[in-house]
Design an enzyme around this catalytic site. Structure first.
Site, short mmCIF file in Angstrom:
data_model
loop_
_atom_site.label_atom_id
_atom_site.label_comp_id
_atom_site.label_asym_id
_atom_site.label_seq_id
_atom_site.Cartn_x
_atom_site.Cartn_y
_atom_site.Cartn_z
N ASP A 55 47.44 -62.70 9.18
CA ASP A 55 47.30 -61.53 8.31
C ASP A 55 45.96 -61.47 7.59
O ASP A 55 45.62 -60.44 7.00
CB ASP A 55 48.42 -61.52 7.27
CG ASP A 55 49.79 -61.30 7.90
OD1 ASP A 55 49.88 -60.45 8.81
OD2 ASP A 55 50.75 -61.97 7.51
N GLU A 102 52.82 -52.66 10.45
CA GLU A 102 54.26 -52.67 10.19
C GLU A 102 54.60 -52.36 8.73
O GLU A 102 55.68 -51.89 8.41
CB GLU A 102 54.86 -54.03 10.55
CG GLU A 102 54.31 -55.17 9.68
CD GLU A 102 54.92 -56.52 10.02
OE1 GLU A 102 55.99 -56.55 10.65
OE2 GLU A 102 54.30 -57.54 9.65
N THR A 138 46.64 -67.99 8.77
CA THR A 138 47.48 -66.79 8.76
C THR A 138 46.83 -65.70 9.59
O THR A 138 45.64 -65.44 9.46
CB THR A 138 47.76 -66.25 7.34
OG1 THR A 138 48.46 -65.02 7.44
CG2 THR A 138 46.49 -66.03 6.54
N MET A 195 51.36 -56.42 13.36
CA MET A 195 51.80 -57.08 12.14
C MET A 195 50.87 -56.76 10.98
O MET A 195 49.74 -56.30 11.17
CB MET A 195 51.89 -58.59 12.36
CG MET A 195 53.04 -59.00 13.27
SD MET A 195 53.10 -60.80 13.54
CE MET A 195 54.65 -60.94 14.44
N GLY A 196 51.33 -57.07 9.78
CA GLY A 196 50.58 -56.77 8.57
C GLY A 196 51.48 -56.10 7.56
O GLY A 196 51.52 -54.87 7.46
#
Length: 421
Positions: free
Chosen positions: A143, A246, A141, A189-190
């Site tokens: 993240d 985000e 991932t 992202m996140g």
């Protein structure tokens, strides 16, 4: 009878998920007495449900080796969440039918928290429905929010991309700040964790260096503090560089960029934070702005992948197979950091139940007191993950990525199974 294996990719892909696939397939080929054929699910777990299995034995050793250098999901990925056995028993019964038909005794699932939940459910159903199968989750991932493992394959390369993009964009903005853009916003992202946004701070060596502001999901958005910080930066530095996750929320816990839509995992879809923030800046301060959304570019940028990340991605794939042939079940290989300086790591393992659907947030001790930057503790953790360059081979000026034949295994079940996506 020697059992065959099933491997699949799940969730948003990364620059190095195929390196894990390479580790799985190359390692399985070294153990023909323990593992027969290696099948890859076309589009993740959906490929198992629809009996769309790719025969990886039809791919040459050279092609499989080239997966290590190739971004995206070579076999297709998906966002598809298996329900519980009591909610949809027919789905699991069909899954077992496919496994029986193709003599599959090993299940390797490469993904994040939701995907580890899928692997965990399959491991349980094997017992409950009387079909023994060894299930190993493989971490992936961007993240970096999987529990237990020190870090997640896929994150290091995104972190490198974001750190580099922040540094380069800031040089551009700074050179034009007198007569042009005063505020630049890079959205990364996140959704729930600020690991990726934090990486934007790795290039900051002096107080006036960018980024001047990092917005984390872990810190509630405070408009007045935010605007004051921007104004101070513009006056003192000439411009303000912002890296925004985000998943930034207000003090009520609401996403600033939430829409009314949901994805197949049930997550609220976000509509883009950067333009929301930019409009706020324009209305409040009147500064000229530009914004960019890293989006898929950050997770597909294999050309600037972290060497650490590539190596770790390969090793967790390799370890998954080695654990499986030793009889380990319902576990996930982990990365264990043994030293920061020099950076050293090794492979560990954890039960799938310890990582399924569990998110690891960015620690508050990694965030500066004002809520807009990263601490030295965060830098110590993050820097080794972006170490080294692992460039893909180039041809005619562009990366020469793997091209698979994707030859499908003949179907054996005379049954059409409909998957709702």
């Amino acid at each position: 009878m020697i059992k065959n294996a099933f491997y699949a990719q799940s969730g948003g892909v990364t620059a190095v998920i195929n390196a894990s696939a390479c580790g799985v397939i190359e390692t399985a080929r070294k153990y023909p007495q323990q593992i027969g054929e290696m099948y890859a699910g076309h589009n993740g777990i959906i490929g198992a449900l629809t009996e769309d299995l790719i025969d990886t034995s039809q791919e040459s050793d050279q092609t499989i080796a080239a997966l290590r250098n190739t971004p995206g999901g070579a076999f297709g990925s998906c966002r598809y969440k298996l329900k519980g056995l009591t909610e949809n028993k027919a789905e699991y019964e069909h899954l077992i039918e496919v496994f029986k038909a193709h003599n599959i005794g090993y299940f390797f699932y490469n993904g994040g928290g939701d995907s580890q939940d899928t692997a965990y459910k399959v491991s349980q159903v094997g017992d409950q429905l009387g079909y023994p199968i060894i299930c190993i989750g493989i971490p992936k991932t961007i993240d970096n929010d999987l529990a237990v493992t020190d870090n997640c394959p896929g994150f290091g390369s995104v972190a490198k991309y974001v750190a580099l993009s922040t540094q380069e964009a800031a040089l551009d903005v700074a050179s034009m700040a007198l007569t042009s853009t005063k505020v630049f916003i890079l959205e990364v992202m996140g959704r729930h964790a600020g690991w990726i946004a934090a990486a934007g701070g790795l290039g900051k060596k002096n107080p006036k260096d960018s980024p001047h502001i990092i917005l984390f999901p872990e810190i509630p958005f405070q408009p007045e503090q935010f605007f004051k910080k921007i104004d101070d930066c513009v006056k003192n530095c000439g411009y303000c560089m912002i890296v925004a996750s985000e998943g930034v929320r207000n003090d009520k816990g609401e996403f600033l960029s939430a829409t009314s839509k949901h994805d197949s995992f049930g997550h609220v879809q976000l509509g883009g934070l950067a333009p929301v923030i930019a409009n706020m800046v324009q209305e409040k301060l009147g500064y000229k702005y530009h914004w960019a959304v890293a989006d898929y570019l950050q997770r597909s940028a294999r050309h600037i992948a972290s060497q650490t990340d590539v190596e770790q991605a390969y090793e967790v794939g390799k370890a998954a197979v080695e654990f499986a042939i030793k009889g380990e079940n319902a576990i996930m290989p982990t990365i264990v950091r043994t030293s920061n300086n020099p950076y050293r790591w090794e492979i560990g393992k954890t039960p799938l139940k310890n990582v399924a659907n569990i998110e690891k947030k960015f620690p508050l001790t990694f965030i500066t007191p004002d809520g807009f930057g990263i601490t030295e503790k965060a830098r110590t953790y993050l820097l080794p993950l972006i170490y080294g360059e692992d460039y893909p081979p180039y041809k005619d000026g562009l990366p020469d990525y793997a091209q698979l034949k994707r030859i499908f295994v003949p179907k054996k079940l005379n049954k059409l199974f409909i998957v709702s996506v």
